[in-house]
Design a protein around this motif. Sequence first.
Motif, PDB file in Angstrom:
ATOM      1  N   GLY A   1      49.013  43.322  52.812  1.00  0.00           N
ATOM      2  CA  GLY A   1      48.225  43.750  51.676  1.00  0.00           C
ATOM      3  C   GLY A   1      47.086  42.798  51.366  1.00  0.00           C
ATOM      4  O   GLY A   1      47.152  41.599  51.665  1.00  0.00           O
ATOM      5  N   TRP A   2      46.030  43.345  50.785  1.00  0.00           N
ATOM      6  CA  TRP A   2      44.911  42.568  50.261  1.00  0.00           C
ATOM      7  C   TRP A   2      44.902  42.679  48.743  1.00  0.00           C
ATOM      8  O   TRP A   2      45.011  43.782  48.191  1.00  0.00           O
ATOM      9  N   PHE A   3      44.755  41.551  48.078  1.00  0.00           N
ATOM     10  CA  PHE A   3      44.681  41.474  46.636  1.00  0.00           C
ATOM     11  C   PHE A   3      43.471  40.646  46.250  1.00  0.00           C
ATOM     12  O   PHE A   3      42.931  39.894  47.059  1.00  0.00           O
ATOM     13  N   ARG A   4      43.038  40.768  45.015  1.00  0.00           N
ATOM     14  CA  ARG A   4      41.932  39.956  44.539  1.00  0.00           C
ATOM     15  C   ARG A   4      42.162  39.567  43.089  1.00  0.00           C
ATOM     16  O   ARG A   4      42.849  40.253  42.339  1.00  0.00           O
ATOM     17  N   GLN A   5      41.562  38.447  42.716  1.00  0.00           N
ATOM     18  CA  GLN A   5      41.689  37.953  41.356  1.00  0.00           C
ATOM     19  C   GLN A   5      40.375  37.317  40.928  1.00  0.00           C
ATOM     20  O   GLN A   5      39.897  36.378  41.559  1.00  0.00           O
ATOM     21  N   ALA A   6      39.809  37.850  39.863  1.00  0.00           N
ATOM     22  CA  ALA A   6      38.601  37.294  39.274  1.00  0.00           C
ATOM     23  C   ALA A   6      38.989  36.309  38.177  1.00  0.00           C
ATOM     24  O   ALA A   6      40.085  36.397  37.614  1.00  0.00           O
ATOM     25  N   PRO A   7      38.108  35.355  37.844  1.00  0.00           N
ATOM     26  CA  PRO A   7      38.422  34.385  36.794  1.00  0.00           C
ATOM     27  C   PRO A   7      38.795  35.062  35.481  1.00  0.00           C
ATOM     28  O   PRO A   7      38.084  35.948  35.006  1.00  0.00           O
ATOM     29  N   GLY A   8      39.915  34.650  34.905  1.00  0.00           N
ATOM     30  CA  GLY A   8      40.370  35.208  33.649  1.00  0.00           C
ATOM     31  C   GLY A   8      40.992  36.586  33.748  1.00  0.00           C
ATOM     32  O   GLY A   8      41.363  37.156  32.716  1.00  0.00           O
ATOM     33  N   LYS A   9      41.114  37.114  34.947  1.00  0.00           N
ATOM     34  CA  LYS A   9      41.673  38.445  35.150  1.00  0.00           C
ATOM     35  C   LYS A   9      42.992  38.364  35.906  1.00  0.00           C
ATOM     36  O   LYS A   9      43.278  37.378  36.593  1.00  0.00           O
ATOM     37  N   GLU A  10      43.787  39.404  35.780  1.00  0.00           N
ATOM     38  CA  GLU A  10      45.022  39.483  36.529  1.00  0.00           C
ATOM     39  C   GLU A  10      44.739  39.855  37.977  1.00  0.00           C
ATOM     40  O   GLU A  10      43.748  40.506  38.290  1.00  0.00           O
ATOM     41  N   ARG A  11      45.621  39.438  38.848  1.00  0.00           N
ATOM     42  CA  ARG A  11      45.518  39.801  40.242  1.00  0.00           C
ATOM     43  C   ARG A  11      45.720  41.310  40.400  1.00  0.00           C
ATOM     44  O   ARG A  11      46.598  41.897  39.763  1.00  0.00           O
TER      45      ARG A  11
END
Length: 119
Positions: free
Chosen positions: A35-45
């Motif tokens: 799987g590919w996931f992403r997380q931006a600053p201050g946001k949930e993965r």
Amino acid sequence: QVQLVESGGGLVQAGGSLRLSCAASGRTNSIYRMGWFRQAPGKEREFVAAINWNLGTTYYADSVKGRFTVSRDNAKSTVYLQMNSLKPEDTAVYYCAAQRYTSHEYADWGQGTQVTVSS
């Protein structure tokens, strides 16, 4: 048990493309799904995309459907995420993760690679 290393991130202009790679080593025969996931600053993965290791069945989040393509090269034990028509909202740290046959959890994670999309 499974070691994952992401690469291919960087800075790109909106509308451009990037291809991320995730190289797996160790007990790769235990992988059921990548799987590919992403997380931006201050946001949930958040989930981005996934591919079943053997049959190649793919899954996509609605936010990337039609723009991103996940694929794999079993001989190289590598999974890819081709990202086209990138938007500033795609800016995040992208992680790959392995789900084993013996568990429904993504137990093995890479270190992440930064993707920044400028407007």
